[in-house]
Design a protein around this motif. Structure first.
Motif, PDB file in Angstrom:
ATOM      1  N   PRO A 184       1.689  -3.015  -2.432  1.00  0.00           N
ATOM      2  CA  PRO A 184       0.937  -2.235  -1.494  1.00  0.00           C
ATOM      3  C   PRO A 184       1.862  -1.982  -0.288  1.00  0.00           C
ATOM      4  O   PRO A 184       2.602  -2.912   0.273  1.00  0.00           O
ATOM      5  CB  PRO A 184      -0.231  -3.205  -0.846  1.00  0.00           C
ATOM      6  N   THR A 222     -14.016  -7.102  -3.678  1.00  0.00           N
ATOM      7  CA  THR A 222     -12.940  -6.212  -4.691  1.00  0.00           C
ATOM      8  C   THR A 222     -11.863  -7.198  -4.725  1.00  0.00           C
ATOM      9  O   THR A 222     -11.910  -8.423  -4.537  1.00  0.00           O
ATOM     10  CB  THR A 222     -12.628  -5.041  -3.800  1.00  0.00           C
ATOM     11  N   TRP A 236       2.072  -8.004  -8.098  1.00  0.00           N
ATOM     12  CA  TRP A 236       1.408  -6.820  -7.978  1.00  0.00           C
ATOM     13  C   TRP A 236       2.051  -5.612  -8.989  1.00  0.00           C
ATOM     14  O   TRP A 236       3.406  -5.767  -8.972  1.00  0.00           O
ATOM     15  CB  TRP A 236       1.546  -5.832  -6.576  1.00  0.00           C
ATOM     16  N   LYS A 260     -11.054  -1.025   3.635  1.00  0.00           N
ATOM     17  CA  LYS A 260      -9.873  -1.411   2.757  1.00  0.00           C
ATOM     18  C   LYS A 260      -8.737  -2.064   2.866  1.00  0.00           C
ATOM     19  O   LYS A 260      -8.367  -1.903   3.982  1.00  0.00           O
ATOM     20  CB  LYS A 260      -9.594   0.196   2.371  1.00  0.00           C
ATOM     21  N   THR A 279       2.077  -2.311  -8.608  1.00  0.00           N
ATOM     22  CA  THR A 279       2.462  -1.449  -7.603  1.00  0.00           C
ATOM     23  C   THR A 279       2.208  -2.276  -5.987  1.00  0.00           C
ATOM     24  O   THR A 279       0.969  -2.600  -5.776  1.00  0.00           O
ATOM     25  CB  THR A 279       1.598  -0.135  -7.470  1.00  0.00           C
ATOM     26  N   ALA A 302      -4.900  -0.751  -0.020  1.00  0.00           N
ATOM     27  CA  ALA A 302      -5.537  -0.129  -0.779  1.00  0.00           C
ATOM     28  C   ALA A 302      -4.667   0.746  -1.607  1.00  0.00           C
ATOM     29  O   ALA A 302      -4.906   1.316  -2.676  1.00  0.00           O
ATOM     30  CB  ALA A 302      -6.163   1.113   0.198  1.00  0.00           C
ATOM     31  N   ASP A 303      -3.340   0.826  -1.475  1.00  0.00           N
ATOM     32  CA  ASP A 303      -2.462   1.747  -2.435  1.00  0.00           C
ATOM     33  C   ASP A 303      -1.734   0.794  -3.359  1.00  0.00           C
ATOM     34  O   ASP A 303      -0.783   1.262  -4.228  1.00  0.00           O
ATOM     35  CB  ASP A 303      -1.337   2.564  -1.779  1.00  0.00           C
ATOM     36  N   LYS A 307      -1.723  -1.929  -6.454  1.00  0.00           N
ATOM     37  CA  LYS A 307      -2.280  -2.030  -7.868  1.00  0.00           C
ATOM     38  C   LYS A 307      -2.136  -3.573  -8.391  1.00  0.00           C
ATOM     39  O   LYS A 307      -0.859  -3.939  -8.375  1.00  0.00           O
ATOM     40  CB  LYS A 307      -2.167  -1.153  -8.844  1.00  0.00           C
ATOM     41  N   GLU A 359      -8.774  -2.125  -4.238  1.00  0.00           N
ATOM     42  CA  GLU A 359     -10.438  -1.921  -3.868  1.00  0.00           C
ATOM     43  C   GLU A 359     -11.378  -1.886  -5.280  1.00  0.00           C
ATOM     44  O   GLU A 359     -12.280  -1.492  -4.917  1.00  0.00           O
ATOM     45  CB  GLU A 359     -10.242  -0.810  -2.883  1.00  0.00           C
ATOM     46  N   HIS A 360     -10.878  -1.830  -6.156  1.00  0.00           N
ATOM     47  CA  HIS A 360     -11.529  -1.777  -7.578  1.00  0.00           C
ATOM     48  C   HIS A 360     -12.533  -3.126  -7.591  1.00  0.00           C
ATOM     49  O   HIS A 360     -12.174  -4.360  -7.141  1.00  0.00           O
ATOM     50  CB  HIS A 360     -10.776  -2.162  -8.718  1.00  0.00           C
ATOM     51  N   ASP A 362      -6.669  -0.680  -8.957  1.00  0.00           N
ATOM     52  CA  ASP A 362      -6.447  -0.472  -7.567  1.00  0.00           C
ATOM     53  C   ASP A 362      -7.014  -1.800  -6.716  1.00  0.00           C
ATOM     54  O   ASP A 362      -7.983  -2.350  -7.316  1.00  0.00           O
ATOM     55  CB  ASP A 362      -7.538   0.654  -7.004  1.00  0.00           C
TER      56      ASP A 362
END
Ligand code: 6R9
Length: 652
Positions: free
Chosen positions: A57, A280, A53, A70, A55, A73-74, A76, A259-260, A257
């Motif tokens: 999560p 996603t 990742w 989701k 970022t 979700a936070d 990337k 959830e993209h 993200d």
């Protein structure tokens, strides 16, 4: 299933323990079930760390607005980076990612380092065509490396892809391009099938004359056959070898993200317009990666994995592209059919590449059974150590045949239940843990909550049947139906409260193991009893003369529905032999009881199938009830229905 729960007719006593050597070295042990049971979300958070990742999560599941989930979700991440670049950075650049075997016999092996430059060039090409994150790209290609490269290039730049089976018509393509509002279509001049080149580009040209497809700016065309004299629209059409080849082989992936949107994939369904299933990024990749590692016990240094699905089916998305490549697997990609140029082609490929893990569909296994045991026996299949099945219930006899004739009577067979909507496997044995039962998908995977309920949504006791449901959200679940949240709610989340309705009939046996019994729409109602198509079909396939069977309930004045069976006989069996149909009817009655005895048994040469090999029972029901055929556009070969109708005697 209105009257009575699904009758529980089939009894299967055979059991197979995991091989000791495999169990001792298994990637996943029984402990995984305990960990997931103790802390389900913690378990999935740990699996997400299989990925790299940008970022990390800190959140796992956000279920504050059900049924819209989701996951992570936070966080990337970039999917293509996870499937390609990080392996190269980890020193695996020289490992073969894909052994491509073309139908005409051409081959190409692509290492992870080569895949990285191919995907980067294709990503740069899409950017030059004006594709930006969030734009949809339709992919209409044969089973060639460019299909995989295109999917990863889209993922790399955050452009959701929508694959359409290379065999679908211009109409089917147009509907899907329109619904997703695609900006670019990636296709080929043609592909090879059964030794012949067949054109693909004309279907794109035709589809793009239809209303609703006006937003397609570019058509990127791979030259595969080179034989077609193809029409060309200047300013719109561009050759892959012109555009992609001149791009830089460097591209810096951007993190998106969790959830993209990653892709849209259409499922046909029995009625209405196809549903665009939306998947996603972070949760999908977590679960495809984990399940591929766990269910196939993948040892990426030594295994050669082969999933025979088309990339246009969800199985190809999850277990050719995203699962295996995220795990740095070496795999086979085969363009053609199993019987071209001869009925041993698959086994020849297994021998040639030393395939260790094979993942295929019951339809292919039943075809191989029909062609005869002597064909696989001619090849060295000793490299195989795990066999998988997906797509339909696997009849116990086909399971046993697969293990015995392909797996040297030693390899575990994992029957994996899942759907386009679930994104990844949900119910399956684990090869180093589960004592397997032929015909049963058995147990929810660690972190998955699945059960069987009755009409009121109450869990049924062991030994009974009902509906398969999923009672907790899972990372690779569909997020919605593209552009139609209400249909998402209505189709999957309205039948039972807070519970996902899969649309499949199922039963729990005395040990609590799950058996899939076919689509709920196909369940037959005979004299007040709900009877599963799968169980009657399995009983027929357990007769030594039968290779494959499809049964339907046809309207009947006495019994509401009467069981009508269409059977494909094994090679060498005479379809007109006296007493054959009576023998088969009696066999079913003996196996399952008189209630399940088919009223009619009809030997046929072929059955109507979808491109992913599923039997289309609704068309057989049309035939059995002397009705005009419904929609045949997703059929592999529509002439099959003419043959069946021609054979049908007037209804008794
Ligand atoms: C992966 C895939 C989903 C439907 C599903 C069910 C049937 C798939 C199965 C199985 C029994 C299995 N199905 N795997 N039935 N045992 N192991 O096939 O996705 O094309 O969306 O189809 O396929 O009926 O609901 P998809």
């Amino acid at each position: 299933m209105s009257n009575e729960s699904l009758a529980n007719l089939l009894k299967e006593e055979r059991r197979f323990a995991p091989p000791a050597g495999l169990a001792a070295r298994a990637n996943v042990t029984a402990e995984a079930y305990e960990q997931a049971a103790a802390d389900r979300l913690g378990f999935w958070a740990a699996q997400a760390r299989r990925l790299s990742w940008e970022t990390e999560p800190t959140e796992t599941l956000d279920w504050s607005n059900p049924p819209f989930a989701k996951w992570f979700a936070d966080g990337k991440l970039n999917v293509a980076y996870n499937c390609v670049d990080r392996h190269v950075e980890n020193g695996l650049g020289d490992r073969v990612a894909l052994h491509f075997e073309g139908e005409p016999g051409d081959t190409r092996s692509i290492t992870y380092a080569e895949l990285q430059s191919e995907v980067s060039k294709a990503a740069n090409a899409l950017i030059e065509l004006g594709v930006r994150a969030g734009d949809r790209v339709a992919i209409y290609l044969p089973m060639i490396p460019e299909a995989v490269i295109s999917m990863l290039a889209c993922a790399r730049i955050g452009a959701p892809h929508s694959l359409v089976f290379g065999g679908f018509s211009a109409d089917a393509l147009a509907t899907r391009v329109h619904d997703a509002d695609a900006r670019v279509v990636i296709t080929a001049d043609g592909g090879y099938r059964r030794g012949k080149a067949s054109a693909l580009k004309p279907a794109v040209d035709e589809a793009l004359t239809r209303p609703g497809t006006e937003n397609v700016r570019s058509v990127l065309v791979v030259r595969r056959t080179g034989q077609e004299d193809i029409a060309w629209t200047e300013g719109r059409d561009v050759w892959w070898h012109d555009l992609v080849e001149r791009q830089s082989d460097r591209h810096t992936p951007e993190a998106f993200d969790a959830e993209h949107p990653l892709f849209i994939l259409y499922t046909s369904g029995t009625t209405g317009k196809p549903k665009g299933i939306l998947h996603t990024t972070g949760g999908y990749l977590t679960q495809t990666s984990y399940t591929h590692h766990a269910v196939f016990d993948l040892k990426p240094e030594t295994d050669v994995f082969w999933c025979t699905a088309d990339v246009g089916w969800v199985t190809g998305h999850s277990y050719i592209v995203y699962g295996p490549l995220s795990n740095a697997a070496t795999q086979v990609l085969y363009e053609g059919t199993p019987d071209s140029p001869h009925q041993g082609r698959w086994w020849e490929i297994v021998q040639k590449y030393g395939v260790t893990i094979l993942y295929t569909a019951p339809t292919a296994i039943r075809a191989a059974m029909k062609w005869g045991d002597d064909i696989p026996a001619k090849f060295d299949l000793s490299s195989l150590r795990i066999l998988g099945s997906v797509g339909e219930p696997i009849n116990p006899e086909a399971w046993i045949w697969y293990r015995k004739h392909i797996g040297a009577d030693a390899t575990p067979v994992v029957d994996t239940w899942w759907q386009t909507e679930t994104g990844a496997m949900m119910i399956s044995p684990l090869p180093g843990v589960t004592e397997t039962k032929p015909g049963s998908a058995q147990v929810p995977l660690p972190g998955i909550a699945a059960t069987v309920v009755d009409d009121h949504g109450e869990e049924v006791p062991d030994g009974s049947g009902g509906y398969l449901v999923l009672t907790e959200p899972w990372p690779s679940m569909l997020r919605t139906i593209w552009g139609d949240d209400q249909r998402y709610i209505d189709t999957y989340w309205s039948r039972f409260e807070n519970t996902y309705f899969a649309g499949d009939g199922a039963k729990k046996d005395e040990d609590g193991d799950i058996w899939l019994l076919g689509r709920v729409d196909d369940v037959m109602l005979v004299s007040g009893h709900n009877i599963s198509t799968t169980e009657v079909e399995s009983a027929l396939v357990s007769h030594p003369k039968v290779a494959e069977a499809a049964v339907v309930g046809a309207t009947d004045p006495q019994t509401t529905q009467a069981i009508c069976a269409f059977v494909i006989l094994r090679s060498g069996v005479d379809a007109d032999a006296e007493g054959l149909t009576e023998e088969l009817r009696a066999h079913v009655a003996k196996q399952l009881g008189p209630i399940a005895k088919p009223k009619r048994v009809l030997p046929v040469a072929e059955l109507p199938k979808t491109r992913s090999g599923k039997i289309m029972r609704r068309l057989l029901r049309d035939v059995a009830e002397n009705r005009a055929l419904g929609d045949v556009t997703t059929l592999t070969d529509s002439s099959v229905m003419d043959l069946i109708q021609a054979k049908l005697p007037a209804a008794p």
